[in-house]
Design a protein around this motif. Structure first.
Motif: not given
Length: 146
Positions: A59-63, A130-139
């Protein structure tokens, strides 16, 4: 062009998926299975016949991740874990694809006072996550379990 190669594409075909993108390559050597990478039973059936798992799914849409992190946790973390466990069970190669967004955000050089045009800072092998969203945190979480 190796006649013994068979590729199985497992895709949930959600809002970001499109069967038409694969249509011209589907056939004897490329098969599409519509399903969820977090479906352990399905993944087990497919992995039992595989020589390797190449994991591009996300799942990759940051917004969207800001509005509802749940699908990102399901696919990016639980899905990765499911694929990884199948690869371990059948002792097959596992290739995991991530994203630079796990490292956070970097300014462009023109955004920095006193700097000219061109690229700004770059991520290196020493850059910390240094993830800054749920997307980057889960990746990032999926990277770490791999």
């Amino acid at each position: 062009n190796h006649p013994d190669v068979h590729v199985t594409v497992l895709d949930k075909l959600t809002y970001a998926g499109n069967r038409a993108n694969l249509e011209e390559i589907l056939g004897d050597r490329v098969e599409l299975v519509v399903g969820d990478i977090a479906d352990a039973e399905l993944v087990d059936q497919l992995a039992a016949k595989a020589d390797a798992i190449v994991h591009y799914a996300a799942e990759s849409h940051n917004d969207n991740s800001l509005n509802d992190p749940s699908p990102f946790i399901h696919t990016n973390f639980i899905g990765t874990y499911t694929l990884l466990e199948a690869a371990r069970k059948y002792d097959i190669r596992f290739h995991h694809v991530s994203t630079d967004e796990v490292y956070g955000d970097l300014p462009l050089r023109e955004d920095l006072p006193g700097h000219g045009e061109g690229p700004g800072e770059k991520f290196t092998a020493e850059t910390k996550y240094n993830p800054s969203s749920p997307y980057s945190s889960t990746k990032a979480a999926s990277d770490l379990i791999v």
